[in-house]
Design a protein around this motif. Structure first.
Motif, PDB file in Angstrom:
ATOM      1  N   GLN A  26       0.843  -1.192   0.000  1.00  0.00           N
ATOM      2  CA  GLN A  26       0.000   0.000   0.000  1.00  0.00           C
ATOM      3  C   GLN A  26       0.882   1.248   0.000  1.00  0.00           C
ATOM      4  O   GLN A  26       1.826   1.339   0.786  1.00  0.00           O
ATOM      5  CB  GLN A  26      -0.908   0.021   1.225  1.00  0.00           C
ATOM      6  N   GLY A  27       0.602   2.193  -0.871  1.00  0.00           N
ATOM      7  CA  GLY A  27       1.372   3.424  -0.909  1.00  0.00           C
ATOM      8  C   GLY A  27       1.354   4.059  -2.280  1.00  0.00           C
ATOM      9  O   GLY A  27       0.742   3.549  -3.222  1.00  0.00           O
ATOM     10  N   ARG A  73      15.213  11.636  -6.048  1.00  0.00           N
ATOM     11  CA  ARG A  73      14.961  10.212  -5.819  1.00  0.00           C
ATOM     12  C   ARG A  73      13.464   9.982  -5.636  1.00  0.00           C
ATOM     13  O   ARG A  73      12.689  10.913  -5.426  1.00  0.00           O
ATOM     14  CB  ARG A  73      15.703   9.721  -4.568  1.00  0.00           C
ATOM     15  N   THR A  74      13.090   8.709  -5.690  1.00  0.00           N
ATOM     16  CA  THR A  74      11.692   8.357  -5.485  1.00  0.00           C
ATOM     17  C   THR A  74      11.285   8.590  -4.038  1.00  0.00           C
ATOM     18  O   THR A  74      12.021   8.250  -3.103  1.00  0.00           O
ATOM     19  CB  THR A  74      11.457   6.880  -5.841  1.00  0.00           C
ATOM     20  N   VAL A  75      10.106   9.169  -3.864  1.00  0.00           N
ATOM     21  CA  VAL A  75       9.494   9.342  -2.547  1.00  0.00           C
ATOM     22  C   VAL A  75       8.275   8.420  -2.492  1.00  0.00           C
ATOM     23  O   VAL A  75       7.487   8.371  -3.435  1.00  0.00           O
ATOM     24  CB  VAL A  75       9.061  10.801  -2.317  1.00  0.00           C
ATOM     25  N   MET A  76       8.151   7.666  -1.409  1.00  0.00           N
ATOM     26  CA  MET A  76       6.969   6.829  -1.223  1.00  0.00           C
ATOM     27  C   MET A  76       6.212   7.310   0.002  1.00  0.00           C
ATOM     28  O   MET A  76       6.783   7.482   1.075  1.00  0.00           O
ATOM     29  CB  MET A  76       7.360   5.360  -1.044  1.00  0.00           C
ATOM     30  N   VAL A  77       4.912   7.535  -0.182  1.00  0.00           N
ATOM     31  CA  VAL A  77       4.074   7.992   0.920  1.00  0.00           C
ATOM     32  C   VAL A  77       2.962   6.978   1.157  1.00  0.00           C
ATOM     33  O   VAL A  77       2.680   6.120   0.314  1.00  0.00           O
ATOM     34  CB  VAL A  77       3.478   9.391   0.638  1.00  0.00           C
ATOM     35  N   GLY A  78       2.329   7.087   2.310  1.00  0.00           N
ATOM     36  CA  GLY A  78       1.279   6.148   2.664  1.00  0.00           C
ATOM     37  C   GLY A  78       0.001   6.367   1.877  1.00  0.00           C
ATOM     38  O   GLY A  78      -0.247   7.455   1.347  1.00  0.00           O
TER      39      GLY A  78
END
Length: 300
Positions: A196-197, A211-216
């Motif tokens: 999930q994200g 860079r890649t950012v992953m959030v909830g």
């Protein structure tokens, strides 16, 4: 899908899927199921045993079979995102990361569904809103540089707080299912679709976040365009241009898609091989030519 009374076909606009559509029509007829498709496709391919309907009626079926590639499958999922039904993807494209079966496996897949040897996997989608419009994406939403219009410049906010800025050729907001698409090509990570994200990946960044950012999944995103006039693509479909001052709101909608998985399918194994092929200097068709004829899989 096996106990549905009305199944819809979603067809690739140019690939020759008429033979496969006839296979599905023969199966639905023998199982007492009505088969429907968009009126334009029925006319274009001269389909027999298929009821022509408009898109609103096509979205109200008990299940969909998408004959094409990943783009066709994504289009089918978007069609029924408001009221999800099972969608089976059949690959007639070049790679087919997301599709469950190859064209030559269609008959066995239909039999498996009729016998209840299939399951469903839930997929989330992105909902992106702009000035007076809303769109749904199961793979990604991309802001891409238009030649002569400057680079994509923007500010990212997460849950109402400013996170950082971008100046790049493209800015990609992707689901875990879409992590193997443009985000991967731009250097982003590969995620399991069960994660999930939301991924935010810049392509060819000059300044800002690189860079890649992953959030909830519960964290709403906001992208404010501060420079350039980027084109926007939703699951690879051109959806207009943005201008400085535009603000895009991106949220996640869980349980927006249902993908059919065939028991004992080799789809996951094939996807891992296809992902590895992207790093080779040969295309899949070129690799097949290196295999002796007697060892090549039969084609329909």
């Amino acid at each position: 899908m096996h106990d549905g009374k009305r199944i819809g076909l979603v067809l690739h606009p140019t690939r020759a899927c008429g033979g496969a559509a006839a296979q599905v029509a023969a199966w639905t007829t023998s199982h007492g199921v009505e088969l429907v498709a968009a009126a334009a496709d029925v006319e274009r391919l001269h389909l027999q045993g298929v009821t022509p309907v408009d898109l609103t009626e096509l979205a109200a079926v008990d299940g969909l079979i998408a004959l094409g590639g990943d783009g066709t499958l994504l289009g089918a999922m978007r069609l029924v995102a408001a009221a999800p039904v099972p969608v089976l993807g059949v690959n007639f494209g070049r790679l087919g990361f997301l599709t469950e079966v190859e064209a030559r496996e269609l008959d066995s897949a239909l039999t498996a569904m009729a016998e209840g040897r299939s399951t469903l996997e839930v997929r989330s989608c992105l909902v992106v809103r702009g000035p007076g419009w809303e769109a749904v994406a199961f793979n990604d939403v991309v802001l891409a540089r238009v030649p002569g219009q400057g680079q994509v410049e923007g500010v990212l906010s997460v849950s109402g707080r400013r996170y950082g800025r971008y100046r790049c050729d493209s800015l990609i907001v992707a689901t875990p299912m879409g992590s193997t698409a443009y985000s991967y090509a731009a250097g982003g990570p590969v995620l399991s679709p069960s994660v999930q994200g939301v991924l935010v990946t810049p392509s060819a960044p000059m300044t800002g976040i690189s860079r890649t950012v992953m959030v909830g999944p519960a964290e709403p995103l906001q992208l404010e365009i501060t420079g350039g006039r980027p084109a926007m693509e939703v699951d690879g479909v051109y959806s207009g241009e943005c201008t400085p001052g535009d603000v895009l709101e991106v949220t996640t909608r869980p349980d927006a898609g249902l993908l059919v998985r065939i028991d004992d399918s080799r789809a996951a194994d094939r996807s891992r091989v296809k992902l590895s092929l992207l790093d080779l200097p040969l295309l899949p068709d070129e690799l097949v030519e290196l295999v002796p004829g007697e060892l090549r899989p039969p084609h329909p």
